[in-house]
Design an enzyme around this catalytic site. Sequence first.
Site, PDB file in Angstrom:
ATOM      1  N   HIS A   1      41.011   5.489  38.227  1.00 36.16           N
ATOM      2  CA  HIS A   1      40.738   4.667  37.064  1.00 36.16           C
ATOM      3  C   HIS A   1      39.316   4.415  36.965  1.00 36.16           C
ATOM      4  O   HIS A   1      38.576   4.532  36.073  1.00 36.16           O
ATOM      5  CB  HIS A   1      41.795   3.128  36.878  1.00 36.16           C
ATOM      6  CG  HIS A   1      42.988   3.327  36.430  1.00 36.16           C
ATOM      7  ND1 HIS A   1      43.183   3.440  35.203  1.00 36.16           N
ATOM      8  CD2 HIS A   1      44.010   3.499  36.893  1.00 36.16           C
ATOM      9  CE1 HIS A   1      44.226   3.473  34.650  1.00 36.16           C
ATOM     10  NE2 HIS A   1      44.868   3.628  35.850  1.00 36.16           N
TER      11      HIS A   1
ATOM     12  N   HIS B   1      50.594  -5.699  33.881  1.00 32.82           N
ATOM     13  CA  HIS B   1      49.847  -5.902  35.181  1.00 32.82           C
ATOM     14  C   HIS B   1      49.394  -7.482  35.521  1.00 32.82           C
ATOM     15  O   HIS B   1      49.073  -7.720  36.550  1.00 32.82           O
ATOM     16  CB  HIS B   1      48.466  -5.241  35.089  1.00 32.82           C
ATOM     17  CG  HIS B   1      48.501  -3.838  35.262  1.00 32.82           C
ATOM     18  ND1 HIS B   1      48.520  -3.094  36.860  1.00 32.82           N
ATOM     19  CD2 HIS B   1      48.787  -2.407  34.522  1.00 32.82           C
ATOM     20  CE1 HIS B   1      48.972  -1.898  36.587  1.00 32.82           C
ATOM     21  NE2 HIS B   1      48.959  -1.414  35.422  1.00 32.82           N
TER      22      HIS B   1
ATOM     23  N   HIS C   1      47.943   9.534  35.156  1.00 33.29           N
ATOM     24  CA  HIS C   1      49.173   9.036  35.692  1.00 33.29           C
ATOM     25  C   HIS C   1      50.217  10.225  35.691  1.00 33.29           C
ATOM     26  O   HIS C   1      51.198   9.927  36.714  1.00 33.29           O
ATOM     27  CB  HIS C   1      49.810   7.951  34.670  1.00 33.29           C
ATOM     28  CG  HIS C   1      49.138   6.698  35.023  1.00 33.29           C
ATOM     29  ND1 HIS C   1      49.883   6.070  36.290  1.00 33.29           N
ATOM     30  CD2 HIS C   1      48.273   5.940  34.820  1.00 33.29           C
ATOM     31  CE1 HIS C   1      49.261   4.798  36.539  1.00 33.29           C
ATOM     32  NE2 HIS C   1      48.256   4.718  35.798  1.00 33.29           N
TER      33      HIS C   1
ATOM     34  N   HIS D   1      55.334   3.442  34.858  1.00 33.79           N
ATOM     35  CA  HIS D   1      54.195   4.462  34.402  1.00 33.79           C
ATOM     36  C   HIS D   1      54.734   5.934  34.118  1.00 33.79           C
ATOM     37  O   HIS D   1      54.325   6.473  33.308  1.00 33.79           O
ATOM     38  CB  HIS D   1      52.942   4.364  35.611  1.00 33.79           C
ATOM     39  CG  HIS D   1      52.237   3.084  35.436  1.00 33.79           C
ATOM     40  ND1 HIS D   1      52.805   2.043  36.129  1.00 33.79           N
ATOM     41  CD2 HIS D   1      51.120   2.740  34.736  1.00 33.79           C
ATOM     42  CE1 HIS D   1      51.698   1.205  35.892  1.00 33.79           C
ATOM     43  NE2 HIS D   1      50.685   1.400  35.221  1.00 33.79           N
TER      44      HIS D   1
ATOM     45  N   HIS E   1      50.588  -3.083  28.437  1.00 29.35           N
ATOM     46  CA  HIS E   1      50.173  -2.649  29.866  1.00 29.35           C
ATOM     47  C   HIS E   1      49.439  -3.780  30.484  1.00 29.35           C
ATOM     48  O   HIS E   1      49.728  -3.949  31.524  1.00 29.35           O
ATOM     49  CB  HIS E   1      49.403  -1.393  29.572  1.00 29.35           C
ATOM     50  CG  HIS E   1      48.827  -0.657  30.699  1.00 29.35           C
ATOM     51  ND1 HIS E   1      47.498  -0.453  30.974  1.00 29.35           N
ATOM     52  CD2 HIS E   1      49.617  -0.368  31.816  1.00 29.35           C
ATOM     53  CE1 HIS E   1      47.667   0.162  32.184  1.00 29.35           C
ATOM     54  NE2 HIS E   1      48.653   0.134  32.666  1.00 29.35           N
TER      55      HIS E   1
ATOM     56  N   GLU F   1      49.195   2.666  44.530  1.00 26.42           N
ATOM     57  CA  GLU F   1      48.708   1.956  43.427  1.00 26.42           C
ATOM     58  C   GLU F   1      47.354   1.664  43.840  1.00 26.42           C
ATOM     59  O   GLU F   1      46.205   2.019  42.830  1.00 26.42           O
ATOM     60  CB  GLU F   1      49.218   0.602  43.247  1.00 26.42           C
ATOM     61  CG  GLU F   1      48.788  -0.156  41.881  1.00 26.42           C
ATOM     62  CD  GLU F   1      49.536  -1.470  41.752  1.00 26.42           C
ATOM     63  OE1 GLU F   1      50.470  -1.706  42.559  1.00 26.42           O
ATOM     64  OE2 GLU F   1      49.093  -2.230  40.833  1.00 26.42           O
TER      65      GLU F   1
ATOM     66  N   HIS G   1      45.162   5.393  43.237  1.00 29.26           N
ATOM     67  CA  HIS G   1      45.254   5.240  41.887  1.00 29.26           C
ATOM     68  C   HIS G   1      44.295   4.500  41.245  1.00 29.26           C
ATOM     69  O   HIS G   1      43.593   4.736  40.329  1.00 29.26           O
ATOM     70  CB  HIS G   1      46.670   4.718  41.660  1.00 29.26           C
ATOM     71  CG  HIS G   1      46.711   3.955  40.316  1.00 29.26           C
ATOM     72  ND1 HIS G   1      46.549   2.568  40.151  1.00 29.26           N
ATOM     73  CD2 HIS G   1      46.921   4.566  38.963  1.00 29.26           C
ATOM     74  CE1 HIS G   1      46.845   2.289  38.939  1.00 29.26           C
ATOM     75  NE2 HIS G   1      46.832   3.316  38.097  1.00 29.26           N
TER      76      HIS G   1
HETATM   77 CU1  CUO Z   1      48.888   0.656  34.815  1.00 33.13          CU
HETATM   78 CU2  CUO Z   1      47.064   2.938  36.205  1.00 33.13          CU
HETATM   79  O1  CUO Z   1      48.284   1.248  36.424  1.00 33.13           O
HETATM   80  O2  CUO Z   1      47.350   1.928  34.692  1.00 33.13           O
END
Ligand code: CUO
Length: 636
Positions: free
Chosen positions: A329, A178, A365, A205, A174, A310, A325
């Site tokens: 987080h 990113h 998610h 995701h 992950h 996002e 999103h």
């Molecule tokens: Cu990878 Cu929410 O974008 O975790």
Amino acid sequence: MAVNVEEKQQRLLPLFQYVPLLTKEKFSLKVERDERLEGLGILGRGVLFSYFHRDHLEEARHLFEILISAPTFDEFMDLCHQARDFVNEGLYIYAVAVAILHRSDCRHVTLPPVQEIFPEKFVPIETLLKAYKLAAMHDDKEEVIVKSEKTGNILDPEYNLAYYREDIGINAHHWHWHLVYPATWRAEVLGRRKDRKGELFYYMHQQMCARYDSERLSNGLPRMIPFHNFHDPLEGYSSHLASVVNGQPYASRPEGVVMQDMREVSVQEMERWRERILDAIHLGSVIDKHGKEVSLDEDHGIDVLGNLVESSYDTINDDYYGSLHNWGHVLMARAQDHDGRYQTNPGVMSDTATSLRDPIFYRWHRFIDDMFQEYKKTLPNYNKQQLGFVGVEIQSVTVKTEKNVNAIQTFFKEDALVVSHGLNFNRSGAVKVTYEHLDHEQFTYKIKVSNQGTKTRHAYVRIFLAPKFDELGNEIKANELRRLMIELDKFATELEPGINTIERSSRDSSVTVDQDYTFHSLLEETEEHHSESCNCGWPQHLLIPKGKDKGMPFHLFVMLTDFTQDFVPDHAHRSGTCADAVSYCGLKDELYPDKRPMGFPFDREIEEEDLKDWLLPNMSATEISIMFNSQKALHE
Ligand code: CUO
């Protein structure tokens, strides 16, 4: 004189060592600094860098753009060394890693794995402390090995999934994903567009959610409930991780905490953005920054939405649609100290290297994915012409392990992580932490296909897996199965006229990473490796879900489509460019090599109740069993 790849690799590696231990002091020293680095250092040392926080991301973008644009490798190195002395630790590593992945003179250079750069983000603090104590008791040259602690017990039903959520490989994947797709990538400045980045955000995701639900069903737990009511209490979670950067634990969250407003963003704004996005989906168009309607059409709609939800710098209108999103987080990571009055670290949700540990990650998610599914509902179902491959018929599909047919065993396997490249134990012997992870037997797909034509045909083989029964033991209907379909592989093949037998190993999967590089292997490497790795890709050991002790039935879905129609050639193709896990990671900076929508054919609604009624000759669904063997611990 030109510097070769091997030399660059060796010069770059020390930049990644002992980062959590960098001191604050240098920050305050008055030193001559390259003027390009002026204005950096806003986020102080010792603060946890969040990959989802707008201000952190903005500063990181500033730094990686400077690093990517440095004209020579030597200048780049010099800027990295200077930045290491004063920029926030996490932000620094993120920016240098993005720069290495995107500088043309760093091609074939491999990043050291994040779990070795920041072991503290992967290993419970009590284990690291034990390692320190043990290391002090042993001779400096001796290797020290400690066993990782567990982070909870069965009083929390979610604990049954801890082995999965806290898996080092998925969290590392992950983080690396990113890096390859930074939220703040600006194609207009860096000169390279990230093809279908928004769509890949949705798809990668979505696949994590599908995999998690299969894992839940394997453990006798119901599928997750999406987190769609922002005032609902959150489940509790304690990661047992602590930041060595600032000495504080990642915040634990007691059961029942709710999201609350922060200085930067409110829950009400989140609700407003959610409604605006849903309105756009139902109206079929979004409004850009100039008030112009942009249709969410079949070709680009999902990509537009992915960027907007996002939200990345490619979002069409961040003023109006916000950053749903990313702020989600942050709000969840901050729920227990939303206004910062206790000066605690955020929880694991704020960091891409740790967020998968928290059960709320998947529920968040799933909610995000529900929005994308709401959009997909507005598109027509696939017709027979779109799904079919005239003249090509699958006759049979089997999977074979060493001893079984259509049955795969899973088991726990021990592995070790070297923590002494990230943390300094002041000794020459390595310090290792051992841990267990789920693994499975390797297997081979055997697909018998008839090509009824007279010419060789090129096909894309698409393989998916989904559990057959739900939490109540009812057979899952085709339209619901779509959400659970895990991509296992996708590859091109040739079909001669007549009967063909295609064999493919599970090791070659297009979703998994091939090789695990370590600090040690990269330091030792004397020869240039030919393929480039971005470390992005699902860990091979978690390719398939755990299954059950007595076996758990799954559908193994195989489909062949016309490769000549689906393949997207990239004329600037540079061979060996992070082509490890194409399905989830794309080909870095090249076109995504499949014309079909990601997740095809399961990205659109299916009318038929029974999967079998929907199948065409070029598709097949075979029942296989996945059996967890608690006795077996393979040391391959
Ligand atoms: Cu990878 Cu929410 O974008 O975790």
